[in-house]
Scaffold this active site. Sequence first.
Site, PDB file in Angstrom:
ATOM      1  N   ASP A 166      -8.202  -6.734  13.367  1.00 30.39           N
ATOM      2  CA  ASP A 166      -7.877  -8.063  13.871  1.00 30.39           C
ATOM      3  C   ASP A 166      -8.814  -8.469  15.012  1.00 30.39           C
ATOM      4  O   ASP A 166      -9.320  -9.590  15.052  1.00 30.39           O
ATOM      5  CB  ASP A 166      -6.414  -8.118  14.327  1.00 30.39           C
ATOM      6  CG  ASP A 166      -6.005  -6.897  15.144  1.00 30.39           C
ATOM      7  OD1 ASP A 166      -6.892  -6.098  15.509  1.00 30.39           O
ATOM      8  OD2 ASP A 166      -4.803  -6.755  15.417  1.00 30.39           O
TER       9      ASP A 166
ATOM     10  N   ASP B  87       2.945  -9.241   9.382  1.00 26.61           N
ATOM     11  CA  ASP B  87       3.256  -7.838   9.150  1.00 26.61           C
ATOM     12  C   ASP B  87       4.682  -7.702   8.615  1.00 26.61           C
ATOM     13  O   ASP B  87       5.486  -8.638   8.700  1.00 26.61           O
ATOM     14  CB  ASP B  87       3.093  -7.034  10.442  1.00 26.61           C
ATOM     15  CG  ASP B  87       1.629  -6.754  10.751  1.00 26.61           C
ATOM     16  OD1 ASP B  87       0.779  -7.024   9.875  1.00 26.61           O
ATOM     17  OD2 ASP B  87       1.334  -6.281  11.862  1.00 26.61           O
TER      18      ASP B  87
ATOM     19  N   ASP C   8       7.412  -6.396   9.530  1.00 25.80           N
ATOM     20  CA  ASP C   8       8.609  -6.561  10.371  1.00 25.80           C
ATOM     21  C   ASP C   8       8.695  -7.942  11.004  1.00 25.80           C
ATOM     22  O   ASP C   8       9.565  -8.178  11.855  1.00 25.80           O
ATOM     23  CB  ASP C   8       8.629  -5.495  11.470  1.00 25.80           C
ATOM     24  CG  ASP C   8       7.404  -5.576  12.372  1.00 25.80           C
ATOM     25  OD1 ASP C   8       6.296  -5.768  11.831  1.00 25.80           O
ATOM     26  OD2 ASP C   8       7.546  -5.437  13.598  1.00 25.80           O
TER      27      ASP C   8
ATOM     28  N   ASP D  17       0.825  -1.213   0.000  1.00 24.81           N
ATOM     29  CA  ASP D  17       0.000   0.000   0.000  1.00 24.81           C
ATOM     30  C   ASP D  17       0.860   1.265   0.000  1.00 24.81           C
ATOM     31  O   ASP D  17       0.356   2.349   0.313  1.00 24.81           O
ATOM     32  CB  ASP D  17      -0.911   0.015   1.237  1.00 24.81           C
ATOM     33  CG  ASP D  17      -2.299  -0.535   0.917  1.00 24.81           C
ATOM     34  OD1 ASP D  17      -2.489  -1.035  -0.197  1.00 24.81           O
ATOM     35  OD2 ASP D  17      -3.179  -0.471   1.797  1.00 24.81           O
TER      36      ASP D  17
END
EC number: 2.4.1.-
Length: 682
Positions: free
Chosen positions: A416, A322, A324, A263
């Site tokens: 979530d 994600d 990281d 994104d």
Amino acid sequence: MAQWWGREARGGGGTSVVVKMESPDWAVSKSEAAGAGAGAKAGRGKNARQITWVLLLKAHRAAGKLTGAASAALSVAAAARRRVAAGRTDADAGAAPPGESPALRTRFYGCLRAFLVLSLLLLAVDVAAHLQGWQLAVDVPDLLAVEGLFAAGYASWVRVRLDYLAPALQFLANACVVLFLIQSVDRLILCLGCLWIKLKGIKPVPNAGGKGSDDVENGAEDFPMVLVQIPMCNEKEVYQQSIGAVCSLDWPRTNFLVQVLDDSDDAATSALIKEEVEKWQHEGVRILYRHRVIRDGYKAGNLKSAMNCSYVKDYEFVVIFDADFQPQPDFLKRTVPHFKGNEDVGLVQARWSFVNKDENLLTRLQNINLCFHFEVEQQVNGIFLNFFGFNGTAGVWRIKALEDSGGWMERTTVEDMDIAVRAHLKGWKFLFLNDVECQCEVPESYEAYRKQQHRWHSGPMQLFRLCFVDIIKSKIGFWKKFNLIFLFFLLRKLILPFYSFTLFCIILPMTMFIPEAELPAWVVCYIPATMSLLNILPAPRSFPFIVPYLLFENTMSVTKFNAMISGLFQLGSAYEWVVTKKSGRSSEGDLVALVEKQSKQQRVGSAPNMDSLTKESSNLKKDSKRKKHNRIYRKELALSFLLLTAAARSLLSVQGIHFYFLLFQGVSFLVVGLDLIGEQVE
């Protein structure tokens, strides 16, 4: 008698005679005593020198520590001067947490400032009364007998305190203490549940026949089809390690597909991510790059868009990481088998571990919180209730459960938690694997951490408003509804930040100026210390930080309370989603290991150039340091002065524990208000 040999004087015949003579015992004893005395003196001299050296060494160490402390104090003072001189505050553009209303922030700060001014005025009045020799809790008739305007005014103030302020404040204090005790009991029950799990060795075990073989190429048809998604947005510091780790998962390549969901609105970052995807495509990994120009719905919209692809119907499970996060190669082998034979299991969640937990004091304190969250909260709720909040990453979803629950929705900033609640209402069960870890980062700067916490505490309140009626109407049992409404939402998401801020940051200072209302010492000290001790048990190496942890949690209650109010009453742009800033610290060693692994596999034309990566990393760090600033946080600074003023007032009442708590808590707010915790940007 002792024997000794002597020579007699020459006799008259000119001969010399050697004779054997006897010496008395006292003579030998005397000589031995003389030798022993000399030895004792020498020993005493040696011991004295040793003691002197030890004392000198300790003095040297003490001087070194004092020098270090003085140097640290000077550096802190210099940093504070730089903050004040720079004049950058949380009111600057881009510094405020997402979703925080500027009008609400201004009003909130104005109330704190007015409260501070009032407390300073009351402190001056009480000091003047103390100098007059009046008892601060003096009876009104005694004051009326004293002549003078000041005495009459002080008598009126004492009457107002007794008749109006003290009863109301005591009622509010008692209500907050009750909430505090309820939350403490909840925390204690969770800890006892965790202890029971440890003692009994309880943990989820996959059914027999679950795949765990090292040879995944043989019988690949027995491995279910898995879709792996990596949503990211302008995260150029960490994209390489996450893509590399996911592409190295030990699973048949024909049975998993990687979606890189970009994104990013920065063209350079998108180009780098796309190039990395192409490298792994040349390696033979089934990986796709998807880029959205418009970030509708933020992360939830990104995941929703990816799930609408036509090929998703060929997959049974979806894993989310994600940008990281770096899963171990056996991640899928240790999570996916738990679904086999358990058709009602919709989610398998792994715990997080942190590569930068020892970077600074802020990361250490976050590690304590998150270790308790996973080790205690998630594990206990998973074992006994089969429900917990999805952490948004490092989890495996059954795609059927996602579709049955309505899929991803963009209605809150905690997509979530939203999907987890809806799946729970549909009857799906969750498993938490405490022994499966996935490495990631925690925010290193207070600004990034503050924005993250604002989103994490405003989102649940948004969700509670939206799903309250659905929970009431759902077909799940009464106790599950009770757990969702009272424990999951109200107690842990609303009551906790409310009483933490109100009790320790507002009521406690007010009781110093209105001494007729009291907070007992066990509320101020003993129970908070016990709860902090329980929180720190899952991270025993962090025990030296128990006092900073207690103080910092109370300091963060300002941000959490503000976020909770914003989310509950829809104040400000409460639906703005901001990506937490990453440092990319985990990428240095991981990239080297990745290159070594790729060189062993003899990658041709796709191995990353470490020189260029090093230059790129250094350039990124330089750019980030140009853009980042340490700021002054006005609310925290105002509360610091308020608490320190209350601490000064407590000295007049000789309240020891209250004084020390207010003093240290005021210093904690001061440190945070001047942004002296976390990453320091020169």
